[in-house]
Design a protein around this motif. Structure first.
Motif, PDB file in Angstrom:
ATOM      1  N   CYS A 162      30.123  35.133  43.241  1.00  0.00           N
ATOM      2  CA  CYS A 162      31.724  34.840  41.828  1.00  0.00           C
ATOM      3  C   CYS A 162      31.450  34.881  40.884  1.00  0.00           C
ATOM      4  O   CYS A 162      30.281  34.512  39.948  1.00  0.00           O
ATOM      5  N   HIS A 179      35.931  32.614  36.099  1.00  0.00           N
ATOM      6  CA  HIS A 179      37.050  33.236  35.823  1.00  0.00           C
ATOM      7  C   HIS A 179      38.397  32.209  35.186  1.00  0.00           C
ATOM      8  O   HIS A 179      38.663  31.116  35.423  1.00  0.00           O
ATOM      9  N   THR A 202      38.510  29.027  37.668  1.00  0.00           N
ATOM     10  CA  THR A 202      37.803  29.144  39.372  1.00  0.00           C
ATOM     11  C   THR A 202      36.831  30.249  39.108  1.00  0.00           C
ATOM     12  O   THR A 202      36.475  30.402  38.407  1.00  0.00           O
ATOM     13  N   CYS A 203      36.507  30.302  39.836  1.00  0.00           N
ATOM     14  CA  CYS A 203      35.755  31.170  40.742  1.00  0.00           C
ATOM     15  C   CYS A 203      36.002  32.407  41.516  1.00  0.00           C
ATOM     16  O   CYS A 203      36.172  32.423  42.293  1.00  0.00           O
ATOM     17  N   TYR A 204      35.500  33.472  40.743  1.00  0.00           N
ATOM     18  CA  TYR A 204      36.500  35.036  41.336  1.00  0.00           C
ATOM     19  C   TYR A 204      35.551  35.670  41.617  1.00  0.00           C
ATOM     20  O   TYR A 204      34.723  36.174  41.203  1.00  0.00           O
ATOM     21  N   PRO A 205      35.444  36.470  43.445  1.00  0.00           N
ATOM     22  CA  PRO A 205      34.948  36.861  43.790  1.00  0.00           C
ATOM     23  C   PRO A 205      35.112  38.393  43.833  1.00  0.00           C
ATOM     24  O   PRO A 205      34.496  39.337  43.942  1.00  0.00           O
ATOM     25  N   ASP A 248      36.216  41.643  37.046  1.00  0.00           N
ATOM     26  CA  ASP A 248      37.323  41.315  36.310  1.00  0.00           C
ATOM     27  C   ASP A 248      37.797  40.950  34.653  1.00  0.00           C
ATOM     28  O   ASP A 248      37.268  40.377  34.862  1.00  0.00           O
ATOM     29  N   ASN A 293      37.105  37.643  33.488  1.00  0.00           N
ATOM     30  CA  ASN A 293      35.524  37.026  33.890  1.00  0.00           C
ATOM     31  C   ASN A 293      35.585  36.417  32.375  1.00  0.00           C
ATOM     32  O   ASN A 293      34.509  36.226  32.175  1.00  0.00           O
ATOM     33  N   SER A 303      39.101  27.515  49.776  1.00  0.00           N
ATOM     34  CA  SER A 303      39.520  27.859  48.272  1.00  0.00           C
ATOM     35  C   SER A 303      41.078  27.661  48.212  1.00  0.00           C
ATOM     36  O   SER A 303      42.506  26.696  49.191  1.00  0.00           O
ATOM     37  N   TYR A 338      46.054  31.401  43.856  1.00  0.00           N
ATOM     38  CA  TYR A 338      45.862  32.934  44.449  1.00  0.00           C
ATOM     39  C   TYR A 338      44.781  32.736  45.015  1.00  0.00           C
ATOM     40  O   TYR A 338      43.784  33.832  44.846  1.00  0.00           O
ATOM     41  N   ARG A 339      44.378  31.916  46.017  1.00  0.00           N
ATOM     42  CA  ARG A 339      42.774  31.588  46.836  1.00  0.00           C
ATOM     43  C   ARG A 339      41.624  32.280  46.394  1.00  0.00           C
ATOM     44  O   ARG A 339      40.723  32.196  46.801  1.00  0.00           O
ATOM     45  N   GLN A 340      41.568  31.604  45.482  1.00  0.00           N
ATOM     46  CA  GLN A 340      40.507  31.693  44.738  1.00  0.00           C
ATOM     47  C   GLN A 340      40.053  30.338  44.533  1.00  0.00           C
ATOM     48  O   GLN A 340      40.025  29.503  45.536  1.00  0.00           O
TER      49      GLN A 340
END
Length: 728
Positions: free
Chosen positions: A317, A320, A343-346, A349, A352, A463, A469-471
Motif C-alpha cells: 500500500c 494516500h 490512509t494507506c491505499y493498496p 492512484d 498517492n 480497514s 472507503y475500506r482503506q
C-alpha cells in the motif's frame, strides 16, 4: 616402448550383480507407465505452476522452501520441450498435448528408483550382511507410498534420494578414514556428503534435519579422533579444516548458488512482485521497472514522490489522501479532528503523490541545481492534488485510540495549529550524511512536535469503515512502543517537480515519469530479501480434506486420494504397505528396548554381545533411529497443514532399521540351529506377506487396473481410510 606392447593391457571390473539387479527392478517399478494418468495428480497442480513460470522466466516466491527442487522439476520440463502454456487450476484436469508428462515426472521417478540401490549400499557400509542389505532394498522397492510419491511431479522422492546419498557418502568416507587419510576417494566421499546435504536442503527445508544429524555424527567422530594420541596436532587441524570445508563452507556456497541460478533465470516481473520491496521489483524486467525506469535517484526539495510501506503484507500500500474528512464523531462516540483523511491505499492512484517541501520556503519545485534531502533533514509533505500538509497531533486515531491521528491539515480557525514538520530518518543508511534515494532508501518520518512515527497500522486490524472507503489506517506511533517494518517507507515513483502553479502541477502528477537511470540490486541484497520472504511469508493455513496430524502417520490412520478417473473409478492413493509400516514400528520398539537392556547390563559389567557387535548396533541406531527421530519429531512443533507424505523421509530410515534388527536377532538371540531355522522361516513368511500386501494395493498405487466397487471396499482395511466409491 615396444616392451610395453609385449604384454596385453588388462582392465579388471568388479560388478555387484545384486546392485545392478536392484537398480533395474527399481527403475521398472518407478518408470513403468509413467505417463499414466495423463491428468493433473494432487500437488502437481501446485508445482506445475512454478514449472510454467520457469519456462517463461517469470519471477515467483514459494514459501514452502528453496528453489533447487523446483529447478529440477523445471529441468524435466525443459528436456521435454515444455513451453509453460498450461492452466494449472484443477486436480484431475487432462493435460494438453504440449505438456510432456513423461519428461516432467522423469526426475522424481529416477530419484525414487535410485533409492533402492542406495538402501542396499547403506547397510553394506554399516557392516551388515548382503542378505540384510538386500532385504532393506526390497522393502524400499515394495513400499507402496514411496512408489506413489515418486511417480509424479512431486519433491519428496528427490528429497529422500539426496538424504540417502548424503548418508551413504558419509558412511563411505568414515569407513575409508581408518586406512586412507586424504586420499582421492576419501576426499570424493567427504565432498559428496556436503554436496548431497546442500541439495537435500535446497529441495526442501526438511533436508536440514538430516544435515544436522550428519554434522552431529561427524562432530562425535572427530571428538573421538581428538583422543587418538597417534594423530599429531597438525593432522587434527587438517582433518578439522577438511570437514569444515566439505560439510559447512561448500554446502553454504551451493545453497547460495541455487538462489543465484534461480534469480538469474527468473528476470521477468510476475504475480508475486508485490510482496517484494520496490528495489527488488525495479530490478525485474517489466512491471514496476517499466514505471520507475529512469527516475531521479536522489530525492530533493520539490521532488514529487509516492511512498510505499516497506512491510508489504498482507497487501502492498501507498501513503494516500483524498478530499474527504474524518467524521466529526465515530460510531463509538469518540470525536475526531475533522481533518482530511490520510490512509494507506493498496492501488496506484494519483492521490498517492506527495511533494517534499522545504519548511523555510514556499517553493514546490526542484531548484537548479537540486538540493538533496539527507538523513536528519526536516521536511514538510504536501499532498500533490489537494496541496494540504501531512499532519499529526494529540487526537486519537479512528481505529487505534492509543495512537495519534494522521491527517492533512485544514485550518478551521480554531485552537488547533498545524503540526506538519517531519524529520527524515534513513533506516538503512551507511552514514549520518546519507542522501535520501529513490527505491533504495528505507525511511522513517518522525514527527517533530510529538516524536510520533508515521505508521501504517491497518496491517494489524480492520480497514477503515465506509467513510474511509475500506482503506488501511495510518497513525502516528510513539517510538517507545518499539520498531516495526510498518513504520518504514520507501520512495517508489519519483520525478523532479517543475510546475509551481496548481493546475499545471496536477497535469504533471497525472503524467508518467521519464528519464532513464537503472537501479540494480546486488545478488546478496536480492538473496537476503528473497530468503527472508521465504522464511516469514506464510499463506493462511486452511484445513484440508486430507490433512492429518503427526500422530496419525505412525499407524497410517490416514491416506490421501491423489487422483480419480472421472468414469472408470480407477484411482491413485498415497497408502503405505501396512505390513512394512507395522514392522518398522515394531523394529524401532525392539531396538529401543534392546538398547536399554544392553546399557543396563553393560553398566553392571555384563556383556551380552561382543564389543564389535555393540558398536555396530549403536552406529546403525544412530543413523536409522536418529534419522527417523529428526525427520519426524519436529512436526509436533510445526504450526502448518500436515500431510501423510511429510512422514516419508522418517519412514525410509525406519524401514532401514527392520533388516538391522532382524539380523541382530538372528545372530545373537537365536542360539541353537533349530531356533535359527524357525526364525528364518518366519522371516520368509513375513517377507511374503510384505509382497502380498504390495500386490494387493498396487491397483491404487499405479492407478490401474480399475477396480469394482466391491474390490475398492475390500481395500478399506481401516475405517479412517477414504477410499473413493463412485455412485453407480
Amino acid at each position: 616402448m615396444l616392451r610395453c606392447l609385449k604384454n596385453p593391457i588388462v582392465v579388471t571390473v568388479e560388478i555387484n550383480m545384486n546392485l545392478v539387479a536392484l537398480t533395474v527392478i527399481g527403475l521398472i517399478s518407478r518408470l513403468w507407465g509413467l505417463s499414466y494418468p495423463r491428468a493433473v495428480v494432487f500437488d502437481e497442480v501446485y508445482y506445475g505452476q512454478f514449472v510454467s513460470l520457469y519456462m517463461k522466466r517469470i519471477f515467483f516466491v514459494d514459501d514452502s522452501g528453496p528453489p533447487f527442487g523446483h529447478m529440477l522439476l523445471a529441468l524435466g520440463g525443459y528436456l521435454g520441450g515444455f513451453d509453460g502454456n498450461f492452466l494449472w487450476n484443477r486436480i484431475g484436469a487432462e493435460y494438453s498435448m504440449n505438456v510432456p508428462v513423461w519428461s516432467l515426472r522423469l526426475l522424481p521417478a529416477l530419484a525414487g528408483a535410485l533409492c533402492v540401490p542406495l538402501a542396499y549400499q547403506i547397510l553394506i557400509e554399516l557392516q551388515f550382511s548382503h542378505c540384510a542389505a538386500l532385504g532393506a532394498a526390497l522393502l524400499i522397492l515394495l513400499e507402496n507410498s514411496l512408489i506413489t510419491q515418486s511417480r509424479f511431479m512431486l519433491l519428496e522422492s528427490i528429497l529422500i534420494f539426496f538424504i540417502l546419498l548424503a548418508v551413504l557418502s558419509y558412511l563411505k568416507f568414515y569407513n575409508l578414514q581408518r586406512d586412507s587419510f586424504f586420499s582421492g576417494s576419501w576426499w570424493f566421499w567427504l565432498l559428496l556428503t556436503g554436496v548431497a546435504c546442500s541439495c537435500a536442503v535446497g529441495v526442501k527445508y526438511m533436508g536440514l534435519f538430516t544435515y544436522m544429524l550428519l554434522l552431529t555424527i561427524a562432530g562425535v567422530h572427530f571428538w573421538h579422533m581428538i583422543g587418538d594420541r597417534n594423530l599429531s596436532n597438525v593432522s587434527l587441524m587438517c582433518h578439522f579444516l577438511a570437514r569444515g570445508l566439505a560439510l559447512i563452507i561448500i554446502p553454504v556456497a551451493m545453497y547460495l548458488s541455487f538462489f543465484y541460478v534461480h534469480l538469474t533465470f527468473l528476470y521477468r516481473s510476475g504475480p508475486h512482485d508485490q510482496i517484494m520491496t520496490s528495489a527488488f521489483q525495479a530490478s525485474l524486467e517489466g512491471g514496476l521497472a517499466r514505471i520507475t525506469q529512469g527516475q531521479p535517484l536522489e530525492v530533493a526539495y520539490g521532488s514529487q514522490i509516492t511512498l510505499r510501506n516497506v512491510l508489504g503484507k498482507p497487501v502492498q500500500c501507498w501513503l494516500h489522501s483524498h478530499t474527504n474528512t474524518y467524521p466529526i464523531r465515530y460510531e463509538n462516540g469518540r470525536g475526531s479532528s475533522h481533518q482530511q483523511q490520510v490512509t494507506c491505499y493498496p492501488f496506484k492512484d494519483v492521490n498517492n503523490w506527495w511533494i517534499v517541501k522545504d519548511p523555510g520556503t514556499q517553493q514546490l519545485v526542484v531548484s537548479n541545481p537540486p538540493r538533496p534531502v539527507r538523513h536528519g533533514h526536516i521536511v514538510q509533505l504536501v499532498h500533490g492534488i489537494t496541496t494540504r500538509y501531512l499532519n499529526t497531533h494529540d487526537v486519537a486515531a479512528p481505529l487505534s485510540p492509543h495512537s495519534q491521528e494522521v491527517s492533512c491539515y485544514i485550518d478551521y480557525n480554531i485552537s488547533m495549529p498545524a503540526q506538519n514538520l517531519w524529520r527524515v530518518e534513513i533506516v538503512n543508511r551507511e552514514s549520518d550524511t546519507d542522501v535520501w534515494k529513490t527505491i533504495l532508501s528505507e525511511v522513517r518520518f518522525v514527527h517533530v512536535n510529538t516524536s510520533a512515527v508515521l505508521k501504517a497500522s491497518g496491517f494489524f486490524g480492520a480497514s477503515l469503515p465506509e467513510w474511509g472507503y475500506r482503506q488501511l489506517e495510518v497513525v502516528g506511533e510513539k517510538l517507545s512502543k518499539g520498531y516495526h517494518q510498518s513504520m518504514v517507507w520507501n520512495v517508489e515513483e519519483h520525478r523532479y517537480g517543475k510546475s509551481q502553479e496548481q493546475k499545471e502541477r496536477e497535469v504533471e502528477l497525472h503524467s508518467p515519469t521519464q528519464m532513464d537511470i537503472s537501479k540494480n540490486l546486488s545478488f546478496m541484497a536480492k538473496f537476503t530479501e528473497l530468503q527472508w520472504k521465504i522464511l516469514t511469508l506464510k499463506n493462511e493455513d486452511t484445513e484440508h480434506k486430507y490433512s492429518s496430524s503427526a500422530l496419525d502417520w505412525i499407524t497410517m490412520d490416514t491416506n490421501i486420494a491423489y487422483w480419480l478417473h472421472p468414469t472408470s473409478g480407477a484411482q491413485i492413493h498415497l497408502l503405505g504397505n501396512v505390513v512394512t509400516w507395522a514392522s518398522a514400528n515394531v523394529a524401532a520398539l525392539v531396538y529401543t528396548c534392546l538398547s536399554l537392556w544392553y546399557l543396563i547390563r553393560r553398566r553392571r559389567k555384563i556383556y551380552d554381545i561382543p564389543e564389535d557387535a555393540w558398536q555396530l548396533w549403536v552406529s546403525a541406531g544412530g543413523i536409522c533411529v536418529g534419522g527417523w527421530a529428526v525427520n519426524y519429531l519436529p512436526f509436533f512443533l510445526m504450526e502448518k497443514t500436515l500431510f501423510l507424505y511429510h512422514y516419508l523421509p522418517a519412514l525410509t530410515f525406519q524401514i532401514l532399521l527392520i533388516p538391522i534388527v532382524l539380523q541382530h536377532l538372528g545372530n545373537h538371540l537365536c542360539r541353537s540351529l533349530l531356533l535359527k531355522s524357525m526364525f528364518s522361516a518366519l522371516v520368509v513368511a513375513w517377507f511374503s506377506s510384505v509382497y502380498l500386501v504390495y500386490r494387493t494395493f498396487s491397483p491404487v498405487t499405479y492407478g490401474e487396473p480399475s477396480l469394482s466397487v466391491t474390490e475398492l471396499k475390500d481395500l478399506r482395511w481401516k475405517d479412517s481410510w477414504n477410499i473413493l466409491i463412485q455412485k453407480q
